[in-house]
Design a protein around this motif. Sequence first.
Motif, PDB file in Angstrom:
ATOM      1  N   ASN A 119      78.707  29.529  77.320  1.00  0.00           N
ATOM      2  CA  ASN A 119      79.142  30.702  76.590  1.00  0.00           C
ATOM      3  C   ASN A 119      79.747  30.314  75.250  1.00  0.00           C
ATOM      4  OD1 ASN A 119      79.176  31.659  79.523  1.00  0.00           O
ATOM      5  ND2 ASN A 119      79.441  33.566  78.389  1.00  0.00           N
ATOM      6  N   VAL A 120      79.425  31.085  74.224  1.00  0.00           N
ATOM      7  CA  VAL A 120      80.042  30.946  72.913  1.00  0.00           C
ATOM      8  C   VAL A 120      81.150  31.974  72.808  1.00  0.00           C
ATOM      9  CG1 VAL A 120      79.679  31.265  70.431  1.00  0.00           C
ATOM     10  CG2 VAL A 120      77.988  30.028  71.798  1.00  0.00           C
ATOM     11  N   PRO A 130      88.497  26.329  60.194  1.00  0.00           N
ATOM     12  CA  PRO A 130      88.175  25.110  60.925  1.00  0.00           C
ATOM     13  C   PRO A 130      89.069  23.942  60.523  1.00  0.00           C
ATOM     14  CG  PRO A 130      86.174  26.169  60.135  1.00  0.00           C
ATOM     15  CD  PRO A 130      87.320  26.855  59.476  1.00  0.00           C
ATOM     16  N   THR A 131      89.316  23.046  61.478  1.00  0.00           N
ATOM     17  CA  THR A 131      90.182  21.895  61.227  1.00  0.00           C
ATOM     18  C   THR A 131      89.406  20.701  60.694  1.00  0.00           C
ATOM     19  OG1 THR A 131      89.947  21.241  63.558  1.00  0.00           O
ATOM     20  CG2 THR A 131      91.860  22.588  62.979  1.00  0.00           C
ATOM     21  N   THR A 132      88.068  20.784  60.700  1.00  0.00           N
ATOM     22  CA  THR A 132      87.241  19.729  60.116  1.00  0.00           C
ATOM     23  C   THR A 132      86.198  20.374  59.209  1.00  0.00           C
ATOM     24  OG1 THR A 132      85.487  19.724  61.803  1.00  0.00           O
ATOM     25  CG2 THR A 132      87.478  18.432  62.282  1.00  0.00           C
ATOM     26  N   GLN A 163      74.481  24.087  67.042  1.00  0.00           N
ATOM     27  CA  GLN A 163      75.614  23.191  66.810  1.00  0.00           C
ATOM     28  C   GLN A 163      76.750  23.922  66.107  1.00  0.00           C
ATOM     29  OE1 GLN A 163      74.536  19.585  64.763  1.00  0.00           O
ATOM     30  NE2 GLN A 163      76.637  18.787  64.756  1.00  0.00           N
ATOM     31  N   LEU A 164      76.409  24.776  65.146  1.00  0.00           N
ATOM     32  CA  LEU A 164      77.426  25.553  64.433  1.00  0.00           C
ATOM     33  C   LEU A 164      78.182  26.476  65.383  1.00  0.00           C
ATOM     34  CD1 LEU A 164      78.779  26.643  61.847  1.00  0.00           C
ATOM     35  CD2 LEU A 164      76.824  28.200  61.607  1.00  0.00           C
ATOM     36  N   SER A 169      82.998  27.772  68.391  1.00  0.00           N
ATOM     37  CA  SER A 169      83.528  28.182  69.688  1.00  0.00           C
ATOM     38  C   SER A 169      84.642  27.229  70.127  1.00  0.00           C
ATOM     39  CB  SER A 169      82.405  28.203  70.722  1.00  0.00           C
ATOM     40  OG  SER A 169      82.878  28.675  71.976  1.00  0.00           O
ATOM     41  N   ARG A 170      84.411  25.944  69.946  1.00  0.00           N
ATOM     42  CA  ARG A 170      85.438  24.954  70.299  1.00  0.00           C
ATOM     43  C   ARG A 170      86.697  25.146  69.459  1.00  0.00           C
ATOM     44  NH1 ARG A 170      83.563  18.835  70.614  1.00  0.00           N
ATOM     45  NH2 ARG A 170      82.712  19.630  72.578  1.00  0.00           N
ATOM     46  N   GLU A 171      86.517  25.414  68.166  1.00  0.00           N
ATOM     47  CA  GLU A 171      87.662  25.658  67.279  1.00  0.00           C
ATOM     48  C   GLU A 171      88.430  26.904  67.727  1.00  0.00           C
ATOM     49  OE1 GLU A 171      88.933  24.178  64.598  1.00  0.00           O
ATOM     50  OE2 GLU A 171      87.440  22.713  63.960  1.00  0.00           O
ATOM     51  N   THR A 172      87.702  27.926  68.153  1.00  0.00           N
ATOM     52  CA  THR A 172      88.327  29.178  68.577  1.00  0.00           C
ATOM     53  C   THR A 172      89.208  28.966  69.804  1.00  0.00           C
ATOM     54  OG1 THR A 172      86.502  30.488  67.687  1.00  0.00           O
ATOM     55  CG2 THR A 172      87.853  31.514  69.394  1.00  0.00           C
ATOM     56  N   ILE A 173      88.674  28.257  70.791  1.00  0.00           N
ATOM     57  CA  ILE A 173      89.427  28.019  72.031  1.00  0.00           C
ATOM     58  C   ILE A 173      90.623  27.120  71.771  1.00  0.00           C
ATOM     59  CG2 ILE A 173      89.283  27.026  74.345  1.00  0.00           C
ATOM     60  CD1 ILE A 173      86.332  27.892  74.368  1.00  0.00           C
ATOM     61  N   LYS A 174      90.434  26.092  70.923  1.00  0.00           N
ATOM     62  CA  LYS A 174      91.539  25.194  70.583  1.00  0.00           C
ATOM     63  C   LYS A 174      92.665  25.967  69.894  1.00  0.00           C
ATOM     64  CE  LYS A 174      90.336  21.405  68.534  1.00  0.00           C
ATOM     65  NZ  LYS A 174      89.916  20.488  67.440  1.00  0.00           N
TER      66      LYS A 174
END
Length: 294
Positions: A119-120, A130-132, A163-164, A169-174
């Motif tokens: 899931n996204v 974004p942190t990167t 990939q984007l 999605s990873r940035e959002t959850i973090k």
Amino acid sequence: MKYLSFKLDYVPQLQFSHSFAIYNYRMPLYCPGVLELSYIEKGSVMLEREDGMSFVSEEGMISPVLLDSRYVCSAVNPDELHQHSTVGIRLQTECKLINLEDMPAEQLFTGEIFDTKDNVILPLEYPIRPTTSEAFSLIKKIVYESTVRDSASAAMTGGMVMQLLATLSRETIKSAFNRRIMNASPGNYLYSRKVIQYLSENYQHDVDVNAVAEEMNVSSNYLSGVFKKTTGMTIISYLNRIRVEKAKELLLRGGLNLHQIGEMVGIPDENYLSRLFSKYEGVSPRKYRSTFFR
């Protein structure tokens, strides 16, 4: 804050992409079934929905907008140069609205929010910072690749779009996890952030709770209780999670065996690393790597 969730079990179709630079920017937006991701490179913009809801996206942010409703996007300062790069992604599965703020902190950190992990999750009508530079770079590459139009361009753009979405999605959850910690009492927040920083900097070494507590001049029982209350995780569980995430990164680099990876992430016993990896990821390290290198 509401979040958009959808399953990504297909190669997404790029509906449109472009880069734009102009003064006095103003543009209507409407394209049902399309998720727009705009990287604001210069200036700030306001996005206003037809019902009056609005939000501002500043320079260095990415604004996700589901174009099922009509919007007007305009420069906050018309006299400043506005520049953005945008991709529009055709969604082929049902979208759901969820509230990450109600999720247990441990589930936010581990990503175990759903029964499946494909899931996204993106904030709805709220910009991401974004942190990167990875997400920014991907948007620029997608815009460029979409102009090539050769036999490989569709596959290239589809892979980069996946990939984007995964990166954002990873940035959002973090970000949601970090906000959860910040909502703790000032003292608990301070101790928890110090533990997280210490573990992030020392995960490759032999770490125990007593050493972490001694570093902060408190008892191990007190520190363990504070961390558990704030994050929903034990210190060792958090440490193991960091190590497994680092192991995943190293597995995808290639050229390293499991023993070498274990040495690099603080778990020299490859059998224990394999069991730990399988516990958290549901597959063995070997199978995880083979998924990407066939």
